[in-house]
Design a protein around this motif. Structure first.
Motif, PDB file in Angstrom:
ATOM      1  N   LEU A  11       0.711  -1.213   0.015  1.00 38.21           N
ATOM      2  CA  LEU A  11      -0.036  -0.031  -0.093  1.00 38.21           C
ATOM      3  C   LEU A  11       0.917   1.152   0.056  1.00 38.21           C
ATOM      4  CD1 LEU A  11      -2.852   1.526   0.254  1.00 38.21           C
ATOM      5  CD2 LEU A  11      -2.660   0.865   2.563  1.00 38.21           C
ATOM      6  N   GLY A  14       2.565   1.434  -3.195  1.00 34.98           N
ATOM      7  CA  GLY A  14       1.525   1.872  -4.409  1.00 34.98           C
ATOM      8  C   GLY A  14       1.014   3.484  -4.388  1.00 34.98           C
ATOM      9  N   ILE A  15       1.047   3.866  -3.008  1.00 36.23           N
ATOM     10  CA  ILE A  15       0.798   5.421  -2.930  1.00 36.23           C
ATOM     11  C   ILE A  15       1.980   6.144  -3.386  1.00 36.23           C
ATOM     12  CG2 ILE A  15       0.622   7.056  -1.160  1.00 36.23           C
ATOM     13  CD1 ILE A  15      -1.283   5.192   0.230  1.00 36.23           C
ATOM     14  N   PHE A  29      -7.793   3.944  -7.708  1.00 38.58           N
ATOM     15  CA  PHE A  29      -6.916   3.694  -6.394  1.00 38.58           C
ATOM     16  C   PHE A  29      -6.764   2.286  -6.109  1.00 38.58           C
ATOM     17  CE2 PHE A  29      -6.698   3.161  -1.815  1.00 38.58           C
ATOM     18  CZ  PHE A  29      -5.871   3.626  -1.478  1.00 38.58           C
ATOM     19  N   THR A  32      -4.172   0.864  -8.383  1.00 42.37           N
ATOM     20  CA  THR A  32      -2.975   0.995  -7.966  1.00 42.37           C
ATOM     21  C   THR A  32      -2.308   0.545  -6.643  1.00 42.37           C
ATOM     22  OG1 THR A  32      -3.163   3.217  -9.013  1.00 42.37           O
ATOM     23  CG2 THR A  32      -1.255   3.017  -7.496  1.00 42.37           C
ATOM     24  N   THR A  33      -3.035   0.189  -5.762  1.00 44.30           N
ATOM     25  CA  THR A  33      -2.810  -0.475  -4.579  1.00 44.30           C
ATOM     26  C   THR A  33      -2.337  -1.824  -4.767  1.00 44.30           C
ATOM     27  OG1 THR A  33      -4.308   0.796  -3.385  1.00 44.30           O
ATOM     28  CG2 THR A  33      -3.727  -1.178  -2.302  1.00 44.30           C
TER      29      THR A  33
END
Length: 83
Positions: A11, A14-15, A29, A32-33
């Motif tokens: 997480l 990914g951010i 989102f 992407t996570t």
């Protein structure tokens, strides 16, 4: 490191990958996570192949950097395939 730690690391990766490589991603989102989580595994695997690390035993700056690099690679590939 347990699976929950891998998810947290993914997480974070990914951010950070999304922050480093901004743009519109098909999927948003959640995708992407998931790419970040997969990037944590890919980064750890590639790091062990080139000898700069092995399986991550704790969340540290080095493990985050390795996971972010893996997430960036996967995010780049994902954008090329979906874009």
């Amino acid at each position: 490191m347990g699976i929950f730690s891998w998810i947290i690391l993914g997480l974070i990766a990914g951010i950070l990958a999304k922050w480093i490589m901004p743009g519109r991603d098909p999927g948003g989102f959640i995708i992407t996570t998931l790419i970040g989580i997969a990037g944590a595994f890919v980064g750890g695997f590639l790091g062990s192949l080139v000898g700069i690390g092995g399986p991550v035993s704790e969340i540290s700056i080095g493990s985050i950097v390795t996971a972010v690099v893996g997430a960036l690679v996967l995010l780049f590939i994902y954008r090329k395939v979906k874009g």
